[in-house]
Design an enzyme around this catalytic site. Structure first.
Site, short mmCIF file in Angstrom:
data_model
loop_
_atom_site.label_atom_id
_atom_site.label_comp_id
_atom_site.label_asym_id
_atom_site.label_seq_id
_atom_site.Cartn_x
_atom_site.Cartn_y
_atom_site.Cartn_z
N CYS A 11 0.82 -1.22 0.00
CA CYS A 11 0.00 0.00 0.00
C CYS A 11 0.85 1.28 0.00
O CYS A 11 1.63 1.53 0.92
CB CYS A 11 -0.93 0.01 1.21
SG CYS A 11 -1.91 1.52 1.30
N GLU A 63 -6.67 7.50 7.46
CA GLU A 63 -6.36 8.43 6.36
C GLU A 63 -4.90 8.90 6.44
O GLU A 63 -4.49 9.56 7.40
CB GLU A 63 -7.29 9.64 6.33
CG GLU A 63 -8.66 9.34 5.73
CD GLU A 63 -8.62 8.98 4.25
OE1 GLU A 63 -7.76 9.49 3.51
OE2 GLU A 63 -9.44 8.15 3.84
N SER A 64 -4.16 8.58 5.38
CA SER A 64 -2.71 8.83 5.41
C SER A 64 -2.35 10.29 5.66
O SER A 64 -1.39 10.58 6.39
CB SER A 64 -2.05 8.33 4.12
OG SER A 64 -2.58 8.99 2.99
N1 LIG Z 1 -7.36 7.92 1.16
C1 LIG Z 1 -6.82 6.79 1.87
C2 LIG Z 1 -6.59 5.66 0.88
C3 LIG Z 1 -6.19 4.35 1.57
C4 LIG Z 1 -6.38 3.15 0.65
O1 LIG Z 1 -6.94 3.26 -0.45
N2 LIG Z 1 -5.85 2.01 1.11
C5 LIG Z 1 -6.08 0.79 0.34
C6 LIG Z 1 -4.79 -0.03 0.22
S1 LIG Z 1 -3.52 0.84 -0.68
C7 LIG Z 1 -7.04 -0.11 1.11
O2 LIG Z 1 -6.93 -0.26 2.30
N3 LIG Z 1 -7.97 -0.75 0.39
C8 LIG Z 1 -8.86 -1.70 0.97
C9 LIG Z 1 -10.26 -1.57 0.50
O3 LIG Z 1 -10.58 -0.54 -0.14
O4 LIG Z 1 -11.04 -2.45 0.78
C10 LIG Z 1 -5.52 7.21 2.57
O5 LIG Z 1 -4.87 8.17 2.10
O6 LIG Z 1 -5.18 6.61 3.60
#
Ligand SMILES: N[C@@H](CCC(=O)N[C@@H](CS)C(=O)NCC(=O)O)C(=O)O
Length: 219
Positions: A11, A63-64
Site C-alpha cells: 500500500c 487516512e494517510s
Molecule cells: N485515502 C486513503 C486511501 C487508503 C487506501 O486506499 N488504502 C487501500 C490499500 S492501498 C485499502 O486499504 N484498500 C482496501 C479496501 O478498499 O477495501 C488514505 O490516504 O489513507
C-alpha cells in the site's frame, strides 16, 4: 507513547506514514493484514476498511494525510514550510499528488498498450503542473518537505518500472530529478519491506498489467 501502524505490504498510503516514521526515527510497531480477508479487529478500527491505521496508545487514526499531519505536529521539527502561505500552497498540491496515486493504480490494471499510454499521458499532464513548482532537490528546495513524503511512494514505485516507460520524464526534467531524489531516500526505502520490488512485480503480473511484460515506446 506506543505507536502501531497497521499495514498492507504494497500500500502506497501506508508507505507515506512509514516514511515519515522512519525519517523522524520514531519507534513503532508494524503489523500486516490481508486486505482480501480483513480481520474483525481491523474492521472495528478502520471506518472504511482501509489501511493505513495508526494506533496511538491504542487509539486509531485513519487516512494517510491525517496520520502524516499528526506525526508532523508531534515531531520535534515540522516538515511544513514555516510561512503560512507557502504551507497552505504546499497543502493545495496534495490533491494533485493524490491523482498520481490514482493513475498508478490504473497503470497496474491497464491491460493493453492503449490503456497504458492513456495513463502515462495523464501522469505526464500532472508532471507538467509540478515541473513549474519545485526548485529541487526537494519540493521546497534543500530540505525534505511534508509534500515530498506525500509524493515519495508514487515515485518509488514509478522508479521500479521506469525502464519500461522510456521518455515518461522527457518533458519534465525537474520532476525526473525529484523522482530520483525521493526514491533514493533512506527513509523511503526503509518504509517498505525488503522484498518490495519482487512483490510489486508479482502484483503487476497477477493483475495482468500490460506494463508487467512490455515496454511502452517513447511517445
Ligand atoms: N485515502 C486513503 C486511501 C487508503 C487506501 O486506499 N488504502 C487501500 C490499500 S492501498 C485499502 O486499504 N484498500 C482496501 C479496501 O478498499 O477495501 C488514505 O490516504 O489513507
Amino acid at each position: 507513547m506506543s505507536i502501531k501502524l497497521v499495514s498492507f505490504k504494497l500500500c502506497p498510503f501506508v508507505h507515506r506514514a512509514a516514511t515519515l516514521l522512519q525519517h523522524n526515527q520514531s519507534a513503532y510497531e508494524i503489523s500486516y493484514i490481508d486486505l482480501e480477508n480483513k480481520p474483525d479487529w481491523f474492521l472495528e478500527i478502520s471506518p472504511l476498511g482501509k489501511v493505513p491505521v495508526l494506533c496511538v496508545n491504542g487509539d486509531p487514526l485513519f487516512e494517510s494525510i491525517a496520520i502524516l499531519e499528526y506525526l508532523d505536529e508531534t515531531a520535534s521539527h515540522s516538515l511544513h514550510p514555516a510561512d503560512p502561505f507557502r504551507k497552505a500552497r504546499n497543502r493545495a498540491f496534495v490533491g494533485i499528488i493524490d491523482s498520481l496515486f490514482g493513475a498508478n493504480y490504473r497503470l497496474s490494471r491497464a491491460a493493453d498498450e492503449a490503456a497504458t499510454r492513456a495513463v502515462v499521458e495523464d501522469i505526464q499532464k500532472v508532471f507538467l503542473l509540478l515541473e513549474k513548482e519545485q526548485p529541487g532537490p526537494f519540493f521546497n528546495g534543500a530540505e525534505l518537505a511534508f509534500l515530498d513524503v506525500v509524493a515519495a511512494p508514487f515515485f518509488y514505485r514509478l522508479e521500479l518500472i521506469r525502464d519500461r516507460l522510456p521518455g515518461i520524464y522527457a518533458p519534465t526534467p525537474a520532476v525526473e530529478r525529484w523522482s530520483t531524489n525521493l526514491a533514493q531516500l533512506e527513509a523511503v526505502k526503509a518504509g517498505v519491506v525488503g522484498d518490495f520490488s519482487d512483490l510489486y512485480q508479482n502484483y503487476l503480473a497477477k493483475n495482468q498489467a500490460w506494463i508487467s511484460t512490455n515496454t511502452l515506446a517513447a511517445g
